[in-house]
Design a protein around this motif. Structure first.
Motif, PDB file in Angstrom:
ATOM      1  N   GLN A 277       1.043  -1.191  -0.085  1.00 41.82           N
ATOM      2  CA  GLN A 277      -0.070  -0.050   0.125  1.00 41.82           C
ATOM      3  C   GLN A 277       0.870   1.154   0.068  1.00 41.82           C
ATOM      4  N   ALA A 278       1.892   1.156   0.727  1.00 41.40           N
ATOM      5  CA  ALA A 278       2.727   2.364   0.901  1.00 41.40           C
ATOM      6  C   ALA A 278       3.567   2.721  -0.475  1.00 41.40           C
ATOM      7  N   VAL A 279       3.986   1.662  -1.121  1.00 41.84           N
ATOM      8  CA  VAL A 279       4.575   1.732  -2.565  1.00 41.84           C
ATOM      9  C   VAL A 279       3.610   2.232  -3.502  1.00 41.84           C
ATOM     10  N   THR A 280       2.368   1.779  -3.474  1.00 41.14           N
ATOM     11  CA  THR A 280       1.153   2.445  -4.384  1.00 41.14           C
ATOM     12  C   THR A 280       1.022   3.505  -4.034  1.00 41.14           C
ATOM     13  N   VAL A 281       0.847   4.146  -2.733  1.00 37.22           N
ATOM     14  CA  VAL A 281       0.658   5.493  -2.472  1.00 37.22           C
ATOM     15  C   VAL A 281       1.756   6.471  -3.272  1.00 37.22           C
ATOM     16  N   ARG A 282       2.984   6.108  -2.779  1.00 43.06           N
ATOM     17  CA  ARG A 282       3.961   6.897  -3.270  1.00 43.06           C
ATOM     18  C   ARG A 282       4.289   7.014  -4.762  1.00 43.06           C
ATOM     19  N   LEU A 283       3.913   5.711  -5.451  1.00 45.16           N
ATOM     20  CA  LEU A 283       4.280   5.772  -6.835  1.00 45.16           C
ATOM     21  C   LEU A 283       3.040   6.560  -7.699  1.00 45.16           C
ATOM     22  N   ALA A 284       1.838   6.689  -6.933  1.00 50.38           N
ATOM     23  CA  ALA A 284       0.730   7.786  -7.476  1.00 50.38           C
ATOM     24  C   ALA A 284       1.001   9.061  -7.188  1.00 50.38           C
ATOM     25  N   ARG A 285       1.872   9.449  -6.264  1.00 48.89           N
ATOM     26  CA  ARG A 285       2.344  10.706  -5.937  1.00 48.89           C
ATOM     27  C   ARG A 285       3.494  11.167  -6.576  1.00 48.89           C
ATOM     28  N   GLY A 286       4.285  10.012  -7.240  1.00 49.33           N
ATOM     29  CA  GLY A 286       5.438  10.478  -8.016  1.00 49.33           C
ATOM     30  C   GLY A 286       6.597  10.682  -7.264  1.00 49.33           C
TER      31      GLY A 286
ATOM     32  N   ALA B 193       4.342   3.713   5.316  1.00 46.26           N
ATOM     33  CA  ALA B 193       4.091   2.404   5.994  1.00 46.26           C
ATOM     34  C   ALA B 193       3.952   2.412   7.507  1.00 46.26           C
ATOM     35  N   GLU B 194       4.752   3.394   8.165  1.00 45.16           N
ATOM     36  CA  GLU B 194       4.398   3.659   9.644  1.00 45.16           C
ATOM     37  C   GLU B 194       3.196   4.259   9.748  1.00 45.16           C
ATOM     38  N   ARG B 195       2.784   5.243   9.175  1.00 45.41           N
ATOM     39  CA  ARG B 195       1.323   5.691   9.245  1.00 45.41           C
ATOM     40  C   ARG B 195       0.513   4.635   8.958  1.00 45.41           C
ATOM     41  N   LEU B 196       0.574   3.830   7.992  1.00 44.29           N
ATOM     42  CA  LEU B 196      -0.621   2.787   7.800  1.00 44.29           C
ATOM     43  C   LEU B 196      -0.700   1.827   9.167  1.00 44.29           C
ATOM     44  N   VAL B 197       0.755   1.414   9.686  1.00 45.09           N
ATOM     45  CA  VAL B 197       0.564   0.601  10.624  1.00 45.09           C
ATOM     46  C   VAL B 197      -0.139   1.267  12.068  1.00 45.09           C
ATOM     47  N   GLN B 198       0.153   2.542  12.362  1.00 44.24           N
ATOM     48  CA  GLN B 198      -0.565   3.411  13.242  1.00 44.24           C
ATOM     49  C   GLN B 198      -1.979   3.346  13.193  1.00 44.24           C
ATOM     50  N   THR B 199      -2.561   3.674  12.047  1.00 41.90           N
ATOM     51  CA  THR B 199      -3.710   3.712  11.685  1.00 41.90           C
ATOM     52  C   THR B 199      -4.364   2.355  11.793  1.00 41.90           C
ATOM     53  N   SER B 200      -3.866   1.268  11.400  1.00 38.05           N
ATOM     54  CA  SER B 200      -4.462  -0.074  11.841  1.00 38.05           C
ATOM     55  C   SER B 200      -4.402  -0.495  13.004  1.00 38.05           C
ATOM     56  N   ASP B 201      -3.529   0.158  14.029  1.00 42.26           N
ATOM     57  CA  ASP B 201      -3.612  -0.167  15.262  1.00 42.26           C
ATOM     58  C   ASP B 201      -4.266   0.485  16.044  1.00 42.26           C
ATOM     59  N   THR B 202      -4.830   1.843  15.800  1.00 41.68           N
ATOM     60  CA  THR B 202      -5.677   2.687  16.383  1.00 41.68           C
ATOM     61  C   THR B 202      -7.005   2.051  15.910  1.00 41.68           C
ATOM     62  N   ALA B 203      -7.319   1.583  14.829  1.00 39.56           N
ATOM     63  CA  ALA B 203      -8.653   1.223  14.537  1.00 39.56           C
ATOM     64  C   ALA B 203      -9.137   0.255  15.477  1.00 39.56           C
ATOM     65  N   MET B 204     -10.495   0.811  15.975  1.00 38.58           N
ATOM     66  CA  MET B 204     -11.196  -0.136  17.155  1.00 38.58           C
ATOM     67  C   MET B 204     -12.474  -0.889  16.512  1.00 38.58           C
ATOM     68  N   SER B 205     -11.879  -2.273  17.082  1.00 40.75           N
ATOM     69  CA  SER B 205     -13.132  -3.313  16.842  1.00 40.75           C
ATOM     70  C   SER B 205     -14.507  -2.937  17.520  1.00 40.75           C
ATOM     71  N   PRO B 206     -15.691  -3.562  16.941  1.00 37.78           N
ATOM     72  CA  PRO B 206     -16.859  -3.260  17.634  1.00 37.78           C
ATOM     73  C   PRO B 206     -16.781  -3.607  19.401  1.00 37.78           C
ATOM     74  N   ARG B 207     -15.922  -4.675  19.281  1.00 33.98           N
ATOM     75  CA  ARG B 207     -15.952  -5.329  20.561  1.00 33.98           C
ATOM     76  C   ARG B 207     -15.167  -4.353  21.446  1.00 33.98           C
ATOM     77  N   ASP B 208     -14.071  -3.967  20.878  1.00 36.23           N
ATOM     78  CA  ASP B 208     -13.055  -3.224  21.851  1.00 36.23           C
ATOM     79  C   ASP B 208     -13.998  -1.679  22.179  1.00 36.23           C
ATOM     80  N   ALA B 209     -14.885  -1.226  21.141  1.00 28.88           N
ATOM     81  CA  ALA B 209     -15.538  -0.211  21.442  1.00 28.88           C
ATOM     82  C   ALA B 209     -16.614  -0.555  22.556  1.00 28.88           C
ATOM     83  N   ARG B 210     -17.179  -1.809  22.778  1.00 27.06           N
ATOM     84  CA  ARG B 210     -18.025  -1.952  23.700  1.00 27.06           C
ATOM     85  C   ARG B 210     -17.404  -2.018  24.995  1.00 27.06           C
TER      86      ARG B 210
END
Length: 538
Positions: free
Chosen positions: A439-448, A459-476
């Motif tokens: 995903q990181a390579v795809t994004v940077r190729l698209a931006r040139g 890639a670090e930003r994508l990892v942080q985003t996936s870690d902070t994403a809360m599942s429905p169970r965690d939200a409850r």
């Protein structure tokens, strides 16, 4: 000797008005035989108490007995028949008699030598019988001969069957662990023939030296390993009959499946359907009797058994270690070190420093190299030419964006600098997952601006985003509030003096250095409670 039908025919002719001489002439018997038939409606039984004399064959009986004694120790399919013994007597001992005395003598001798049995009955939950059967199945690659491990309870005849890639020790361990999980209980005994993968040495009588890993399985599930006497499969007749069911019922017609997993689903359905049948003279179904087996069986272990065999080896200069005729790769930092190899039925794990450092799909070929490209990333920067010449990288099936990235880097930076930048991007796969890097390579190729720094940041930003994403169970769970503990409630449990003074509390307050913060005190209380075996939480 005349039969009953012949006696009836003689009596019918006499009833029709023929004389004894006429009947004798018509049927070819003597008048004396006709008179015997007229006097008795049935042939008299043979009342001879001594064997028929054989003056010509008699002197050769000792020779035949010696041949039969030697046959007791010969393979079953390589023993003498009556015809072969007759030929040997004629050729080697100049026997001049006929074949029939030899045949009659062998019939009597073999009848006396046949083994007899005592009827047995096994208590519920006492024992299982294990054996392998073999069936052909049709898979997309063609027709394949597959070994199938079968376990059957001796009391209920409830079966379990699982198709395995081999009959090796690790396959047996895996299959038996799956069987116990399928049954939901463990018998007190498991009976086998004498396969070398289970009993590595067959001693006198029933003395056996178990394979160390099978002995570990027996200890883990608390059952006793038992074995039949050599060449006596009749000691486990239940599983022998289930092997016939496998071949004639469960695998007829030839199963057409995608892989072994689909075949095992079919076999499990067959095993469950077999519980609805009755076996032998039992009026109860297999399922009803199996409930008694399960009630008397031992419990399953709380932790799973590691169904593998162990091996040791030294990693060579190619970062590979040998196991079962093949070589498997490890990361660079474990080169030239001794490691432990665990061989499972479906994978190979390599252990160093008390942790698994590599895992590969098990190869059942010979002289093959099973390599993981990630294990060689550390030396790829020092030897960039291997990127195009080493099969481990040349045959590495990466997403198409990686090819586009390399083309872009070589176009902008030149072949040498572009390859080195591309290698640094590949080394990111040691830190991030393939999906995140893709995903990181795809994004940077698209931006040139596909550089190592920008791809790493993305890639670090994508990892942080996936870690902070809360599942429905965690939200409850995040909405649940726990009140702070009221430690004053525990004061009521402390002993008090007749004057109402809490000596223990006053002594506790007088001691310097005791934690007074409620949170600290509560934590200490929890430690003491966890360490006391008899306390209960309210």
């Amino acid at each position: 000797m005349l039969t009953v039908d012949r006696f009836a025919l003689i009596r019918q002719r006499y009833r029709d008005g023929l004389t004894v001489r006429q009947i004798a002439a018509e049927l070819g018997h003597s008048p004396k035989t006709i008179l015997k038939a007229l006097a008795n409606p049935e042939p008299p039984p043979d009342t001879r108490s001594t064997p028929r004399p054989a003056p010509v064959f008699g002197p050769f009986e000792a020779i035949v007995d010696a041949i039969l004694d030697a046959d007791e120790h010969a393979p079953r399919k390589q023993r003498h028949t009556a015809t072969q013994i007759f030929r040997r007597l004629v050729q080697e001992h100049h026997y001049t008699g006929s074949y029939h005395p030899v045949q009659r003598y062998l019939k009597d001798q073999r009848r006396d030598r046949r083994e007899t049995f005592v009827p047995l009955d096994h208590a519920p939950g006492q024992r299982c019988e294990a054996d392998f059967g073999h069936i052909h199945v049709d898979i997309p690659e063609g027709r394949l001969l597959v070994p199938v491990l079968i376990l059957t309870w001796s009391y209920s005849n409830a079966p379990f069957a699982i198709a395995l890639p081999t009959e090796r020790t690790e396959a047996i361990l895996h299959g038996m662990a799956e069987a116990f999980g399928f049954f939901g209980g463990v018998p007190r005994e498991v009976w086998w023939d004498n396969p070398a993968t289970v009993a590595i040495h067959v001693g006198r009588g029933r003395e056996r030296t178990l394979h160390p890993r099978y002995a570990a399985l027996c200890s883990h599930y608390s059952f006793a390993g038992r074995f039949c006497l050599p060449a006596t499969p009749r000691e486990k007749p239940r599983v022998e009959n289930r092997v016939k069911d496998l071949e004639r019922m469960w695998a007829t017609p030839v199963p057409q499946v995608k892989d072994l997993a689909a075949l095992n689903e079919h076999l499990r359905r067959c095993c469950l359907q077999a519980r609805e049948r009755t076996c032998g003279t039992n009026t109860e179904t297999v399922g009803v009797r199996f409930t008694r087996d399960l009630a008397a069986a031992g419990p399953l272990s709380l932790r799973p058994f590691e169904a593998c065999v162990f091996g040791t080896g030294v990693v060579d200069k190619y970062q590979t270690v040998a196991f079962d005729g093949n070589r498997y790769s490890v990361p660079r930092r474990y080169a030239f070190r001794s490691v432990t190899v665990k061989g499972f039925v479906d994978r190979v794990e390599i252990v160093a420093d008390h942790q698994a450092v590599a895992s590969h799909v098990r190869s059942y070929g010979s002289h093959q190299r099973v390599l993981n490209p990630l294990h060689f990333l550390a030396i790829l920067e020092q030897k960039p030419a291997t990127l195009d010449h080493a099969p481990v990288y040349r045959d590495w099936a990466l997403p198409a964006v990686f090819t586009a990235l390399r083309t872009d880097l070589e176009r902008r930076l030149g072949p040498r600098a572009g390859v080195r930048q591309y290698i640094q991007v590949l080394q990111l796969l040691a830190r991030f997952s393939l999906d995140h890097v893709t995903q990181a390579v795809t994004v940077r190729l698209a931006r040139g601006d596909p550089t190592v720094a920008s791809i790493t940041t993305t890639a670090e930003r994508l990892v942080q985003t996936s870690d902070t994403a809360m599942s429905p169970r965690d939200a409850r769970l995040s909405q649940v509030t726990v009140p702070r503990p009221d430690l004053a409630r525990f004061d009521r449990l402390l002993p008090r003096s007749p004057e109402g003074i809490d000596h223990d509390r006053s002594k506790h307050d007088a001691v310097e250095g005791e934690p007074q913060d409620p949170q600290v005190a509560d934590g200490a209380g929890r430690v003491r409670e966890a360490g006391s075996g008899g306390s209960q939480s309210r």
